[in-house]
Write a protein that holds these residues in place. Structure first.
Motif, PDB file in Angstrom:
ATOM      1  N   ASP A 303       0.850  -1.189   0.000  1.00 38.73           N
ATOM      2  CA  ASP A 303       0.000   0.000   0.000  1.00 38.73           C
ATOM      3  C   ASP A 303       0.892   1.248   0.000  1.00 38.73           C
ATOM      4  O   ASP A 303       0.889   2.030   0.957  1.00 38.73           O
ATOM      5  CB  ASP A 303      -0.918  -0.021   1.228  1.00 38.73           C
ATOM      6  CG  ASP A 303      -1.960   1.082   1.169  1.00 38.73           C
ATOM      7  OD1 ASP A 303      -2.246   1.570   0.057  1.00 38.73           O
ATOM      8  OD2 ASP A 303      -2.462   1.469   2.254  1.00 38.73           O
ATOM      9  N   PRO A 304       1.657   1.443  -1.073  1.00 39.47           N
ATOM     10  CA  PRO A 304       2.591   2.573  -1.096  1.00 39.47           C
ATOM     11  C   PRO A 304       1.884   3.893  -1.394  1.00 39.47           C
ATOM     12  O   PRO A 304       0.711   3.911  -1.796  1.00 39.47           O
ATOM     13  CB  PRO A 304       3.544   2.200  -2.226  1.00 39.47           C
ATOM     14  CG  PRO A 304       2.678   1.438  -3.177  1.00 39.47           C
ATOM     15  CD  PRO A 304       1.709   0.662  -2.313  1.00 39.47           C
ATOM     16  N   GLU A 305       2.618   4.968  -1.217  1.00 37.64           N
ATOM     17  CA  GLU A 305       2.132   6.294  -1.573  1.00 37.64           C
ATOM     18  C   GLU A 305       2.981   6.838  -2.699  1.00 37.64           C
ATOM     19  O   GLU A 305       4.174   6.542  -2.812  1.00 37.64           O
ATOM     20  CB  GLU A 305       2.185   7.237  -0.367  1.00 37.64           C
ATOM     21  CG  GLU A 305       1.175   6.913   0.709  1.00 37.64           C
ATOM     22  CD  GLU A 305       1.128   7.999   1.770  1.00 37.64           C
ATOM     23  OE1 GLU A 305       1.168   9.193   1.411  1.00 37.64           O
ATOM     24  OE2 GLU A 305       1.071   7.662   2.961  1.00 37.64           O
ATOM     25  N   ILE A 306       2.366   7.651  -3.545  1.00 34.01           N
ATOM     26  CA  ILE A 306       3.077   8.232  -4.671  1.00 34.01           C
ATOM     27  C   ILE A 306       3.978   9.372  -4.176  1.00 34.01           C
ATOM     28  O   ILE A 306       3.631  10.103  -3.244  1.00 34.01           O
ATOM     29  CB  ILE A 306       2.088   8.752  -5.737  1.00 34.01           C
ATOM     30  CG1 ILE A 306       2.802   9.027  -7.053  1.00 34.01           C
ATOM     31  CG2 ILE A 306       1.350   9.976  -5.235  1.00 34.01           C
ATOM     32  CD1 ILE A 306       3.223   7.793  -7.788  1.00 34.01           C
ATOM     33  N   SER A 307       5.157   9.483  -4.778  1.00 30.69           N
ATOM     34  CA  SER A 307       6.089  10.549  -4.413  1.00 30.69           C
ATOM     35  C   SER A 307       5.520  11.913  -4.805  1.00 30.69           C
ATOM     36  O   SER A 307       4.674  12.024  -5.708  1.00 30.69           O
ATOM     37  CB  SER A 307       7.432  10.316  -5.109  1.00 30.69           C
ATOM     38  OG  SER A 307       8.322  11.383  -4.865  1.00 30.69           O
ATOM     39  N   TYR A 308       5.971  12.945  -4.149  1.00 33.01           N
ATOM     40  CA  TYR A 308       5.548  14.308  -4.453  1.00 33.01           C
ATOM     41  C   TYR A 308       6.774  15.214  -4.469  1.00 33.01           C
ATOM     42  O   TYR A 308       7.824  14.903  -3.910  1.00 33.01           O
ATOM     43  CB  TYR A 308       4.518  14.809  -3.438  1.00 33.01           C
ATOM     44  CG  TYR A 308       4.958  14.721  -2.007  1.00 33.01           C
ATOM     45  CD1 TYR A 308       5.574  15.800  -1.378  1.00 33.01           C
ATOM     46  CD2 TYR A 308       4.757  13.555  -1.267  1.00 33.01           C
ATOM     47  CE1 TYR A 308       5.984  15.722  -0.056  1.00 33.01           C
ATOM     48  CE2 TYR A 308       5.175  13.468   0.046  1.00 33.01           C
ATOM     49  CZ  TYR A 308       5.774  14.556   0.644  1.00 33.01           C
ATOM     50  OH  TYR A 308       6.187  14.466   1.953  1.00 33.01           O
ATOM     51  N   ASN A 309       6.652  16.339  -5.129  1.00 34.69           N
ATOM     52  CA  ASN A 309       7.757  17.269  -5.304  1.00 34.69           C
ATOM     53  C   ASN A 309       7.572  18.510  -4.444  1.00 34.69           C
ATOM     54  O   ASN A 309       6.471  19.069  -4.372  1.00 34.69           O
ATOM     55  CB  ASN A 309       7.887  17.694  -6.766  1.00 34.69           C
ATOM     56  CG  ASN A 309       8.224  16.533  -7.682  1.00 34.69           C
ATOM     57  OD1 ASN A 309       9.031  15.681  -7.326  1.00 34.69           O
ATOM     58  ND2 ASN A 309       7.599  16.485  -8.842  1.00 34.69           N
ATOM     59  N   ILE A 310       8.654  18.930  -3.815  1.00 29.33           N
ATOM     60  CA  ILE A 310       8.695  20.177  -3.063  1.00 29.33           C
ATOM     61  C   ILE A 310       9.607  21.132  -3.817  1.00 29.33           C
ATOM     62  O   ILE A 310      10.746  20.778  -4.129  1.00 29.33           O
ATOM     63  CB  ILE A 310       9.244  19.967  -1.641  1.00 29.33           C
ATOM     64  CG1 ILE A 310       8.476  18.864  -0.926  1.00 29.33           C
ATOM     65  CG2 ILE A 310       9.182  21.263  -0.842  1.00 29.33           C
ATOM     66  CD1 ILE A 310       9.051  18.494   0.428  1.00 29.33           C
TER      67      ILE A 310
END
Length: 325
Positions: A303-310
């Motif tokens: 149940d992974p989460e998608i990466s996000y950009n800062i």
């Protein structure tokens, strides 16, 4: 905003090309602005660009607002300023080689010590208990919650670049650089500091038996996580002036634009304190780490989460010294 930053990169390149083409003043001192190797040392400060104020993946508060419920008993306020991780102090060392007085290559190693982004959440509530039936009461309970969010950043970059230069006079030169910013190391620290205070005051009369209340309590919680990033190159562009103060030594001042982002790869809990007690050891090591992936589909396990950009974009001013061999 990202498109504007990319335009700045292109503008720096075009400006350098235009400067190269302006050969109306060819006076120069070959000892100061000729061919050969050079090294440079400098530092400066960068201001965040391409900022964001909606970093929901970190559960930081959103836009500014203050609100009260229908009974007038509860208020809360959330506040956060838009930010970019690229804002902060820069230090750099570089070296290069000029093939001619007009064109060369440059390689720099730089560090960024970001200024922490901050956000706050405050809420307060008041509950009143009054007389009912055989109970006479006048009791007020007040509760206040305040949370401070912080996001700090540090990074190390290796930047190969093309240097375009035109000597304007024997001691004065204009130049530009355009290159690729390769992150050698990127790390961010996200923390929350929460304080809850409450008071319980008043009295009650139950069948003529009076009870007085004057109680207060306070609790605190501190949590911090280290964020690691995926490798993601950025772009770097510079416009500057170079002034020779001797046969080999000079000083420079420049404006630098960086287009960069922090793609979150992993979050690791590194601090967990409740009311002064360190509880980090009570959490299993595997539960302290959360992984983020770049792509999720129907075949992705777990149940992974998608990466996000800062955003880590910046526009800064640097000064330093240069030594030519």
């Amino acid at each position: 905003m990202k498109k504007k930053m990319i335009c700045l990169v292109g503008l720096a390149f075009l400006s350098g090309a235009v400067v190269m083409g302006q050969n109306t003043n060819r006076a120069r001192n070959e000892a100061e602005f000729g061919e050969g190797f050079y090294v440079r040392f400098g530092g400066g400060y960068s201001f965040g660009a391409g900022k964001t104020g909606q970093l929901d993946a970190l559960n930081m508060p959103g836009c500014n607002y203050s609100e009260m419920d229908d009974d007038g008993d509860e208020t809360f306020t959330q506040k956060r300023k838009a930010f970019s991780l690229g804002q902060g102090v820069d230090l750099m060392i570089g070296a290069g080689y000029m093939f001619t007085p007009y064109i060369g290559i440059d390689l720099s190693f730089s560090t960024v010590f970001g200024s922490p982004a901050k956000a706050t959440y405050k809420s307060s509530s008041i509950y009143r208990y009054e007389s009912s039936g055989n109970i006479s009461a006048n009791i007020q309970r007040t509760s206040t919650e305040e949370t401070l969010y912080k996001l700090g950043y540090s990074g190390f970059y290796l930047t190969p670049a093309v240097r375009l230069c035109v000597p304007v006079s024997g001691r004065f030169s204009l130049y530009s650089r355009i290159g690729v910013a390769l992150p050698v190391y990127q790390s961010a620290r996200y923390s929350t500091e929460e304080t809850v205070s409450s008071t319980y005051r008043g009295h009650s009369d139950i069948f003529d038996d009076r009870n007085d209340y004057n109680q207060s309590s306070r609790s605190s919680s501190i949590r911090a996580a280290r964020l690691d990033a995926y490798f993601r190159p950025g772009f770097n562009a510079v416009l500057g002036v170079d002034i020779a103060i001797g046969q080999h030594l000079g000083v420079y001042a420049e404006v630098e634009a960086m287009v960069q982002s922090f793609a979150v790869k992993r979050s690791t809990l590194v601090e967990y304190i409740e009311d002064g007690d360190n509880l980090l050891s009570s959490i299993d090591p595997e539960d302290r780490v959360h992984e983020y992936v770049r792509k999720i589909d129907q075949d992705t396990p777990g149940d992974p989460e998608i990466s996000y950009n800062i955003p880590a974009n910046s526009i800064g001013i640097n000064i330093g010294i240069v030594y030519r061999f």
